[in-house]
Design an enzyme around this catalytic site. Structure first.
Site, PDB file in Angstrom:
ATOM      1  CG  ASP A 117      -0.199  -0.043   2.523  1.00 18.64           C
ATOM      2  OD1 ASP A 117       0.986  -0.392   2.534  1.00 18.64           O
ATOM      3  OD2 ASP A 117      -0.818   0.274   3.553  1.00 18.64           O
ATOM      4  CE  LYS A 122       0.851   1.833  12.473  1.00 15.20           C
ATOM      5  NZ  LYS A 122       1.163   0.434  12.200  1.00 15.20           N
ATOM      6  CG  ASP A 130       0.707   4.787   4.322  1.00 11.41           C
ATOM      7  OD1 ASP A 130      -0.346   4.548   3.711  1.00 11.41           O
ATOM      8  OD2 ASP A 130       0.994   4.264   5.411  1.00 11.41           O
TER       9      ASP A 130
HETATM   10  N1  GDD Z   1      -1.459 -11.040   3.042  1.00  7.88           N
HETATM   11  C1  GDD Z   1      -1.626 -10.214   4.070  1.00  7.88           C
HETATM   12  N2  GDD Z   1      -2.255 -10.684   5.185  1.00  7.88           N
HETATM   13  N3  GDD Z   1      -1.168  -8.945   3.995  1.00  7.88           N
HETATM   14  C2  GDD Z   1      -1.349  -8.129   5.063  1.00  7.88           C
HETATM   15  C3  GDD Z   1      -2.011  -8.564   6.237  1.00  7.88           C
HETATM   16  C4  GDD Z   1      -2.479  -9.923   6.297  1.00  7.88           C
HETATM   17  O1  GDD Z   1      -3.066 -10.382   7.279  1.00  7.88           O
HETATM   18  N4  GDD Z   1      -2.052  -7.530   7.119  1.00  7.88           N
HETATM   19  C5  GDD Z   1      -1.445  -6.489   6.502  1.00  7.88           C
HETATM   20  N5  GDD Z   1      -1.037  -6.839   5.261  1.00  7.88           N
HETATM   21  C6  GDD Z   1      -0.338  -5.984   4.301  1.00  7.88           C
HETATM   22  C7  GDD Z   1      -1.110  -4.727   3.974  1.00  7.88           C
HETATM   23  O2  GDD Z   1      -1.895  -4.936   2.810  1.00  7.88           O
HETATM   24  C8  GDD Z   1      -0.008  -3.720   3.705  1.00  7.88           C
HETATM   25  O3  GDD Z   1       0.368  -3.744   2.352  1.00  7.88           O
HETATM   26  C9  GDD Z   1       1.157  -4.200   4.546  1.00  7.88           C
HETATM   27  O4  GDD Z   1       0.866  -5.550   4.890  1.00  7.88           O
HETATM   28  C10 GDD Z   1       1.350  -3.358   5.834  1.00  7.88           C
HETATM   29  O5  GDD Z   1       0.186  -3.435   6.626  1.00  7.88           O
HETATM   30  P1  GDD Z   1      -0.614  -2.148   7.124  1.00  7.88           P
HETATM   31  O6  GDD Z   1      -1.771  -2.624   7.881  1.00  7.88           O
HETATM   32  O7  GDD Z   1      -0.847  -1.224   5.983  1.00  7.88           O
HETATM   33  O8  GDD Z   1       0.437  -1.544   8.140  1.00  7.88           O
HETATM   34  P2  GDD Z   1       0.670  -0.020   8.527  1.00  7.88           P
HETATM   35  O9  GDD Z   1       0.510   0.863   7.341  1.00  7.88           O
HETATM   36  O10 GDD Z   1      -0.143   0.293   9.717  1.00  7.88           O
HETATM   37  O11 GDD Z   1       2.219  -0.029   8.980  1.00  7.88           O
HETATM   38  C11 GDD Z   1       3.212  -0.641   8.174  1.00  7.88           C
HETATM   39  O12 GDD Z   1       3.592   0.189   7.084  1.00  7.88           O
HETATM   40  C12 GDD Z   1       4.279   1.414   7.463  1.00  7.88           C
HETATM   41  C13 GDD Z   1       4.661   2.126   6.154  1.00  7.88           C
HETATM   42  O13 GDD Z   1       3.519   2.493   5.474  1.00  7.88           O
HETATM   43  C14 GDD Z   1       4.419  -0.969   9.071  1.00  7.88           C
HETATM   44  O14 GDD Z   1       5.282  -1.787   8.314  1.00  7.88           O
HETATM   45  C15 GDD Z   1       5.129   0.297   9.520  1.00  7.88           C
HETATM   46  O15 GDD Z   1       6.289  -0.033  10.277  1.00  7.88           O
HETATM   47  C16 GDD Z   1       5.524   1.122   8.300  1.00  7.88           C
HETATM   48  O16 GDD Z   1       6.160   2.333   8.705  1.00  7.88           O
HETATM   49 MG    MG Z   2      -0.254   0.709   5.478  1.00  5.08          MG
END
Ligand code: GDD
Ligand code: MG
Length: 361
Positions: free
Chosen positions: A109, A160, A219
Site C-alpha cells: 500500500d 507507531k 503511504d
Molecule cells: N497477506 C496479508 N495478510 N497482507 C497483510 C495482512 C495480512 O493479514 N495484514 C497487513 N497486510 C499488508 C497490507 O496490505 C499492507 O500492504 C502491509 O501488509 C502493511 O500493513 P498495514 O496494515 O498497511 O500496516 P501499517 O501501514 O499500519 O504499517 C506498516 O507500514 C508502514 C509504512 O507504510 C508498518 O510496516 C510500519 O512499520 C511502516 O512504517
Molecule cells: Mg499501510
C-alpha cells in the site's frame, strides 16, 4: 532476486472506496498502485513476484486487468478468515521464496521510489538478516521508527510510538531485503507482526540494518496523502502530456484517461485526475480531485478536493467540498451540496444536502 508483495489489507481510512477495492488497486494518476510497483520491479530487473493475498483481495486482483510488465506473478494465500499480519505471509510463502538468496518484501500500500539494487548491496555488505529502507518524515508516529548507528545498524525499532516517544524521524518505508534465515524467526500458522515481534528480536541480535533513501515515498492510506501523491505525480508527468480539449479550460496539471469528454466552459484543474470514460457536462469546475472511471458529472457541478468512485452520477449544480469521498455507483441528485468531510457509501442515492461531516450509509 524474488519479491513478495504484502497485499492483504483493505484499509479503513479510505472508506468507503476501500470497501470495494484493496488499497493496492487504488488508481494513482489513472494507474493502479500495483502496476506502479510492478513497473518499478521490472525497472530493477526483478522478474518474479509473489502476491501475498487473502481471499477477498485475491478476488479483486484477479478481476482487475493489470499489465504485468513482464513480471511473473504467483499468489500465496492467507488461510481463510485468518489474517497473518505482516510476518505470517512471509513464513507462509517460505517454499515459494526458497532458501538460496535474499529476497525483497514490499508493503503493497505504499508508493516508494527505492533503488532495490542499492538496498540489496547494503544488505549483503553488512551480512544482515534484514535491511529496511528508511525514509525521513515530519511526523513519524503513524509508522515504524528506527534509530541507526553510524554503521547503519538499527539499534532501536519502535512501531507507531507517540510523537514525543519517537527516537528519530526515520521511518520504516515498508520495503525490506530479508535473508532466508528470517524464516527461523517467524512462528508458523498464526498472525505475526514483523514490526513488533521480529524486528525487535533482530535488533537485540545486531542483525537489523537500515538503508536511508530520500526519493519519493508515500503511504496512500489516508485521503490527504492519496490526493498528495496524485498531485506530485501529475507534476512529474506534466511534461509528457498534451491535452487538447476544445472549448473547456484546462489548468495545469491534469490527467485524462481514454474516453474522457468535457463540455463547454468547464474548468478542469489545477490538479484533477479523470479516469476512463468520465463524462463532464458544461460549466463544471473540478480541482484537486480524483475521479474514478465511468463517472458522470452534470452541468454546473463543482468538485474541490474530493475523491469520487467509479460510475458515480453527479447531478446538475451539485457542490462537493474538500475531503469528501464518494463510493462507487453513488447517485447525487441535482442541487445537492456536500459539506467538507462527507463520505457516502457505495450505491447510495442522495437527494438532500449534507451540511456536516459524516458518513452516509
Ligand atoms: N497477506 C496479508 N495478510 N497482507 C497483510 C495482512 C495480512 O493479514 N495484514 C497487513 N497486510 C499488508 C497490507 O496490505 C499492507 O500492504 C502491509 O501488509 C502493511 O500493513 P498495514 O496494515 O498497511 O500496516 P501499517 O501501514 O499500519 O504499517 C506498516 O507500514 C508502514 C509504512 O507504510 C508498518 O510496516 C510500519 O512499520 C511502516 O512504517
Ligand atoms: Mg499501510
Amino acid at each position: 532476486m524474488k519479491a513478495l508483495i504484502l497485499a492483504g489489507g483493505f484499509g479503513t481510512r479510505l472508506r468507503p472506496l476501500s470497501c470495494t477495492r484493496p488499497k493496492i488497486l487504488f488508481p494513482i494518476v489513472n494507474k493502479p498502485l500495483l502496476q506502479w510497483t510492478l513497473e518499478r520491479l521490472a525497472g530493477n530487473k526483478i522478474k518474479e513476484a509473489i502476491l501475498a493475498v487473502n481471499y477477498q483481495s485475491e478476488v479483486f486482483l484477479k478481476r482487475y486487468r493489470i499489465s504485468k510488465c513482464g513480471v511473473n506473478i504467483t499468489y500465496s494465500r492467507d488461510p481463510l478468515k485468518k489474517p497473518l499480519g505482516t510476518g505470517g505471509p512471509i513464513k507462509r510463502a517460505e517454499k515459494l521464496i526458497g532458501y538460496d538468496a535474499p529476497f525483497l518484501v514490499l508493503n503493497g500500500d505504499i508508493f516508494a521510489d527505492v533503488n532495490y539494487t542499492e538496498l540489496l548491496n547494503m544488505h549483503e555488505e553488512k551480512n544482515a538478516a534484514a535491511t529496511i529502507a528508511l525514509h525521513r518524515v515530519e511526523d513519524p508516529s503513524r509508522y515504524g521508527v528506527a534509530e541507526l548507528t553510524k554503521q547503519n545498524r538499527i539499534k532501536r525499532f519502535v512501531e507507531k510510538p507517540s510523537r514525543e516517544a519517537a527516537p528519530t524521524n526515520l521511518i520504516n518505508a515498508g520495503v525490506y531485503v530479508l535473508s532466508p534465515k528470517i524464516f527461523g524467526y517467524i512462528p508458523k500458522g498464526r498472525t505475526v507482526s514483523l514490526e513488533r515481534e521480529v524486528f525487535p528480536k533482530l535488533v537485540e541480535e545486531g542483525k537489523l540494518y537500515g538503508y536511508v533513501f530520500d526519493g519519493l515515498w508515500m503511504d496512500v492510506g489516508k485521503l490527504e496523502d492519496y490526493l498528495k501523491i496524485n498531485k506530485i505525480l501529475l507534476d512529474l508527468l506534466a511534461n509528457q502530456s498534451k491535452y487538447k480539449i476544445e472549448e473547456a479550460k484546462v489548468k495545469k496539471t491534469v490527467a485524462f484517461d481514454r474516453g474522457v469528454s468535457i463540455g463547454k466552459e468547464s474548468v478542469i484543474g489545477p490538479y484533477a485526475v479523470l479516469g476512463r470514460n468520465v463524462t463532464v457536462g458544461k460549466n463544471v469546475h473540478i480541482k484537486n480531485s480524483v475521479i474514478f472511471p465511468g463517472t458522470v458529472i452534470s452541468d454546473f457541478a463543482s468538485i474541490n478536493g474530493a475523491v469520487i468512485g467509479e460510475n458515480v452520477v453527479i447531478g446538475k449544480r451539485v457542490k462537493i467540498d474538500e475531503e469528501c469521498v464518494l463510493g462507487d455507483h453513488v447517485k447525487i441528485k441535482d442541487n445537492v451540496s456536500l459539506a467538507q468531510g462527507v463520505s457516502i457509501c457505495p450505491a447510495k442515492k442522495v437527494s438532500e444536502s449534507v451540511l456536516t461531516p459524516k458518513c452516509i450509509i
